[in-house]
Design a protein around this motif. Sequence first.
Motif, mmCIF file in Angstrom:
data_model
loop_
_atom_site.group_PDB
_atom_site.id
_atom_site.type_symbol
_atom_site.label_atom_id
_atom_site.label_comp_id
_atom_site.label_asym_id
_atom_site.label_seq_id
_atom_site.Cartn_x
_atom_site.Cartn_y
_atom_site.Cartn_z
ATOM 1 N N HIS A 185 -4.327 13.441 1.345
ATOM 2 C CA HIS A 185 -5.002 12.226 0.650
ATOM 3 C C HIS A 185 -4.017 10.390 0.755
ATOM 4 C CE1 HIS A 185 -8.142 9.380 -0.090
ATOM 5 N NE2 HIS A 185 -7.548 8.707 -0.506
ATOM 6 N N ALA A 186 -3.238 11.015 0.511
ATOM 7 C CA ALA A 186 -1.943 9.777 0.360
ATOM 8 C C ALA A 186 -1.372 9.414 1.825
ATOM 9 C CB ALA A 186 -0.518 9.929 -0.860
ATOM 10 N N VAL A 187 -1.358 10.300 1.933
ATOM 11 C CA VAL A 187 -0.220 10.233 3.472
ATOM 12 C C VAL A 187 -0.777 9.906 5.120
ATOM 13 C CG1 VAL A 187 0.840 11.992 5.450
ATOM 14 C CG2 VAL A 187 1.322 12.357 2.787
ATOM 15 N N ALA A 188 -2.037 10.285 4.527
ATOM 16 C CA ALA A 188 -3.612 9.878 5.501
ATOM 17 C C ALA A 188 -3.548 8.942 5.863
ATOM 18 C CB ALA A 188 -4.439 11.176 5.413
ATOM 19 N N GLY A 189 -3.282 8.276 3.771
ATOM 20 C CA GLY A 189 -4.261 7.074 3.687
ATOM 21 C C GLY A 189 -2.962 5.721 3.672
ATOM 22 N N ALA A 190 -1.949 5.784 4.449
ATOM 23 C CA ALA A 190 -1.173 4.801 4.848
ATOM 24 C C ALA A 190 -1.448 4.329 5.643
ATOM 25 C CB ALA A 190 0.625 5.745 5.099
ATOM 26 N N GLU A 191 -0.909 2.931 5.821
ATOM 27 C CA GLU A 191 -0.880 1.875 7.269
ATOM 28 C C GLU A 191 -0.621 2.038 8.608
ATOM 29 O OE1 GLU A 191 -1.391 -2.016 4.022
ATOM 30 O OE2 GLU A 191 0.500 -1.717 5.424
ATOM 31 N N GLN A 192 0.673 2.659 8.176
ATOM 32 C CA GLN A 192 1.376 3.716 9.104
ATOM 33 C C GLN A 192 1.880 5.096 9.833
ATOM 34 O OE1 GLN A 192 4.513 0.181 10.756
ATOM 35 N NE2 GLN A 192 3.866 -0.678 8.670
ATOM 36 N N ARG A 193 1.826 5.291 10.748
ATOM 37 C CA ARG A 193 2.457 6.810 10.551
ATOM 38 C C ARG A 193 3.831 6.710 9.832
ATOM 39 N NH1 ARG A 193 0.365 9.679 15.399
ATOM 40 N NH2 ARG A 193 -0.601 8.456 16.369
ATOM 41 N N GLN A 207 0.672 -1.382 0.435
ATOM 42 C CA GLN A 207 0.134 0.181 0.121
ATOM 43 C C GLN A 207 1.152 0.774 -0.176
ATOM 44 O OE1 GLN A 207 -2.068 1.577 3.397
ATOM 45 N NE2 GLN A 207 -3.960 2.388 2.061
ATOM 46 N N GLY A 208 1.663 0.972 0.829
ATOM 47 C CA GLY A 208 2.969 2.213 0.846
ATOM 48 C C GLY A 208 3.395 2.325 -0.623
ATOM 49 N N GLN A 209 4.160 1.245 -0.848
ATOM 50 C CA GLN A 209 4.230 1.680 -2.497
ATOM 51 C C GLN A 209 2.640 2.547 -3.736
ATOM 52 O OE1 GLN A 209 7.230 0.667 -3.687
ATOM 53 N NE2 GLN A 209 8.280 -1.022 -2.757
ATOM 54 N N ASN A 210 1.995 2.152 -3.489
ATOM 55 C CA ASN A 210 1.100 2.613 -3.925
ATOM 56 C C ASN A 210 0.943 3.705 -4.331
ATOM 57 O OD1 ASN A 210 1.196 0.165 -5.469
ATOM 58 N ND2 ASN A 210 -0.904 -0.612 -4.260
ATOM 59 N N LEU A 211 0.438 4.398 -3.016
ATOM 60 C CA LEU A 211 1.023 5.740 -2.460
ATOM 61 C C LEU A 211 1.671 6.584 -2.773
ATOM 62 C CD1 LEU A 211 -0.456 5.077 1.334
ATOM 63 C CD2 LEU A 211 -2.566 5.981 -0.486
ATOM 64 N N LEU A 212 2.483 5.902 -2.625
ATOM 65 C CA LEU A 212 3.769 6.690 -3.464
ATOM 66 C C LEU A 212 3.965 7.029 -4.744
ATOM 67 C CD1 LEU A 212 6.440 8.694 -2.102
ATOM 68 C CD2 LEU A 212 7.286 6.393 -2.159
ATOM 69 N N ALA A 213 3.958 5.433 -5.131
ATOM 70 C CA ALA A 213 3.652 6.234 -6.518
ATOM 71 C C ALA A 213 2.242 6.846 -6.903
ATOM 72 C CB ALA A 213 3.233 4.258 -7.558
ATOM 73 N N ALA A 214 2.107 6.627 -6.256
ATOM 74 C CA ALA A 214 0.616 7.544 -7.403
ATOM 75 C C ALA A 214 0.771 8.937 -6.301
ATOM 76 C CB ALA A 214 -0.787 7.136 -6.339
ATOM 77 N N VAL A 215 1.607 9.165 -5.622
ATOM 78 C CA VAL A 215 2.029 10.964 -5.426
ATOM 79 C C VAL A 215 2.976 11.259 -7.351
ATOM 80 C CG1 VAL A 215 1.370 11.296 -3.185
ATOM 81 C CG2 VAL A 215 3.411 10.589 -3.759
ATOM 82 N N ASN A 216 3.999 10.207 -6.930
ATOM 83 C CA ASN A 216 4.918 10.763 -7.717
ATOM 84 C C ASN A 216 4.724 10.698 -9.477
ATOM 85 O OD1 ASN A 216 7.769 11.380 -7.313
ATOM 86 N ND2 ASN A 216 7.170 9.012 -5.863
ATOM 87 N N ALA A 217 3.577 9.506 -9.755
ATOM 88 C CA ALA A 217 2.907 10.124 -11.184
ATOM 89 C C ALA A 217 2.354 10.968 -11.548
ATOM 90 C CB ALA A 217 2.233 8.528 -10.913
ATOM 91 N N ALA A 218 2.104 12.216 -10.086
ATOM 92 C CA ALA A 218 1.316 12.772 -10.566
ATOM 93 C C ALA A 218 2.043 14.049 -10.704
ATOM 94 C CB ALA A 218 -0.220 13.873 -9.567
ATOM 95 N N ASP A 219 3.011 14.213 -10.805
ATOM 96 C CA ASP A 219 4.024 15.286 -11.088
ATOM 97 C C ASP A 219 5.047 14.661 -12.462
ATOM 98 O OD1 ASP A 219 5.645 17.135 -9.444
ATOM 99 O OD2 ASP A 219 6.641 16.317 -11.487
ATOM 100 N N PRO A 220 4.806 15.878 -13.338
ATOM 101 C CA PRO A 220 5.451 15.296 -14.747
ATOM 102 C C PRO A 220 6.457 15.534 -14.854
ATOM 103 C CG PRO A 220 3.430 18.028 -14.582
ATOM 104 C CD PRO A 220 3.418 16.835 -13.716
ATOM 105 N N LEU A 221 7.016 16.028 -13.581
ATOM 106 C CA LEU A 221 8.611 15.715 -13.749
ATOM 107 C C LEU A 221 9.475 14.708 -13.412
ATOM 108 C CD1 LEU A 221 11.435 17.346 -14.842
ATOM 109 C CD2 LEU A 221 11.054 18.925 -12.500
#
Lengths: 391, 505
Positions: B481-489, A188-202
């Motif tokens: 949203h992404a930061v708040a949605g993480a499993e752990q702090r 999940q952490g990977q996915n979240l990180l991928a999402a925020v990075n994918a949103a930045d064109p650079l």
Amino acid sequence: MPNDLILSRRAFLIGCSIAASPLLTPVTFAAAPGENRLVVIILRGAMDGLDVVRPLGDPAYAALRPTLAADAATNPRLNDFWALHPAAAGLMPMWQAGHLGFAHAVATPYRQGRSHFVGQDALENGTGGADGTQTPSHDGWLNRALFLMPGARADTAVSVGQQRLLVLDGAHETDHWFPVSESPLSDQGQNLLAAVNAADPLFAQPFAEAQHLVRNLKGTQIPNGPNLPYRQLGSYVAERLMGPSRIASFSFGGWDTHRQQDRTMTEQLTNLTDVLLAMQEGLGRAWNSTLVLAMTEFGRTARENGTVGTDHGTGGMAVLAGGALKGGQVFGKWPGLGDGNLLQDRDLMPTADVRSYPAWALRAMFGVDAGGLQSTVFPGLDMGSDPGILL
Amino acid sequence: MEAPSLIEEIRFGYGPRAGTSLSPGGLEPERLLAQLTAPDDSAAVWSRPPLAVRFALQEQYKAEKMAADLLTGKQGKTAKAVKPPKVPEIATSAEMTKTPQMNAGADMAKTAEMAMTPDMHKGSPLMPRADDPSLTLGQRLKQMQFGDVESYIGRPAVTAVAFVERLVNMWSNRISISNASNNVGNFLQSFRDDAIRPNIAGRYADMLKAALWHPAMQVYLTQTDSIGPDSVVGKAKGKGLNENLAREFLELHSMGHGYTQTDVTEFAKLLSGMINDTNGARVVPRRAEPGKKKILGVTYGEGMNEINRLVENVAHRQETADAVAFFMARHFIADVPPPDLVQALSATYLKNDTELVPVYRTLLQHPSASDTNLQKVRAPHEYAVATLRLMGLNGLEQNMTGFPKDSLHVPAAMARMGQPPYRALRPDGWPEVADGWMTPPMMAARVDWAIDIARATGDRVEPAAMVDFALGDMATPLLQHAVAGAEQRWEGLAVLIASPEFSRR
């Protein structure tokens, strides 16, 4: 190739994962690029070709290099005219096998200045401009060549090293390889990180490529710094070429020998020998269909300077190696070092455009047509007659 | 001193520091400029030994080594017995291990190692034991270098006047020296402290002079043995010029273009015989090329004053003004800076006798300076420091669970991100544009650092509040949203630190 094509392709590819995106055009997968392999090494800092491969047969040489060539009598002899710097003696078997050669008195078209940075960019961009101005695309000639290469895919060409490499940079997808460590993030952490990075064109593409790198490097030893030891570097390059890659490129710096040149040169040539031997070993039988082409931004002054080194010059030298090479010879027309033969009475006079060597190699090994080579890949290049570097 | 605002901290500093307050609102030029004259509490803790101390330590080291060599009769062997064996020396050119100055590329493995010795923080805290008499001088010099790097990271991490540190680092990159060729290590910090830092609020012409005359620059760009071919020494020993410093001064430090090979050669003649050692800066007449030199249309004679006159003249040229203006605008605002900004900076520079403060003012008053659209990507040093500030760290902490030996090893992390401290790979310094920091391996290393820091510190934080503190209104809803949605702090914190927003300034 028109620029708009490059741009549209670049836009199209943003966000794709690097290796095998289904979005890539069908032609990209049309055919494998064959068994030939090309390694392009960018020797940064301006290698002193006159010290590496020494024209002992030129009557003017000894006087120009009273200190640097003082040991000439004991140098490994390539033939009646040429001798090798002693620190590269480990390459003599390669020379004797016909797997090593040199192109002397070569230069890029950049002649209006002796800046490392302009010179390196010109070498990697492939420009024909005498002032070093880059092509409008500001990309690398090897990248542009991929578009003209039948069967080239996203993983056909790989740059090895931590840093960006202009010669392979551009609109065509390429691979980038360097050992990194695995990620301990949850899925999940990977996915979240991928999402925020994918949103930045650079960040989108570099981040995706970084993830690709992480996924594909499990178990590789992580170096403790930005660079790999040379043997390891050579082995890694060979490893990539034993996989899907057919073209590899990396940078090899440290050639700027303004003072106490012998010390630096000895270390540099030891490393160059290491990297070439490691590639030969790692490639095994594939070495026979491999060409290594090591080029530098310009040469150095024909005379040694006041600090037993050399300053920035013009005519330089390229190193060629590999089983595909018709080696055992020094290519090119020797301009001589005597009175009136030097450029501005200081530099080795270039007698050939260094770009003609990669051009002929791309044509013979990867079927890139001469028209495209002389317009798109190397604007303004006249390939001239075949220098006959390949078997 | 009034606290900076968030945009001031992000674009002109290293991001907000935990535990400190911010002024509300946007950018106020005079508030930032006030930092240049404000008291700097970080100096007391993080200042480094000045040039004279460094010269003295090195002289002592050389004397000790020579005496030991005499005793044993085995040159070099003793140096091995007193660990560490290779202490970089300055102004003793014969001992330089590697010449150049132009080390881009894959060959830096060895030189990078030194900055990343895993246990370099052993025995820290701060200012390790450069004055500890129980150590050999070689060890003390090495400790001094470690302390230099610690201050390069720690001082901007804790400072209340971050704009000052940004300027020191910007100019130290504009006029760059590097320990990559392993010969100026003892003196690199002094270049920053004695040549750059005192001049960030002065005239660029004076900064250029201080840089040109600093011993580390003279060694780094191989000036020290350049001898006029027609000088007394030149004729007697058949010695000659070395053009390196002359060329790079014109190409990298000042004009960038508009000069010829003849200008370079003549300038090299003018510089021949210059030296700065324990006896001070001077030109040694026996080594200096005699006679007139015509450089960029002006005729010069011999000696220190003539060299300084050339620097003044070059500093006041349009090419130099344009190059400096472009460099500053690109450094702070955007990889492709607004042309009107560059033009305005250049004009201010020339109108004010190369004074820099008016140029900063012009920059800060330009609309792009307060734009909340962050266009620049932080270099690894800036990124690492921003992370330390966000978490209230200084880089020397010894209780970082998950890190090797519980220490942060910031220099090693920076090296993996592409910037081994004090070891720029080329004489034009570190990349000033995003491209130089965005290769896949460097990106992977950034993410790695974010994760490691977050794991070591993130169980104590509220990730959503951290986003707000770090970026305020500049955080996108997606990031919140992404930061708040993480499993752990800690994973939430990792997402913040590894986000594009946090990598920007």
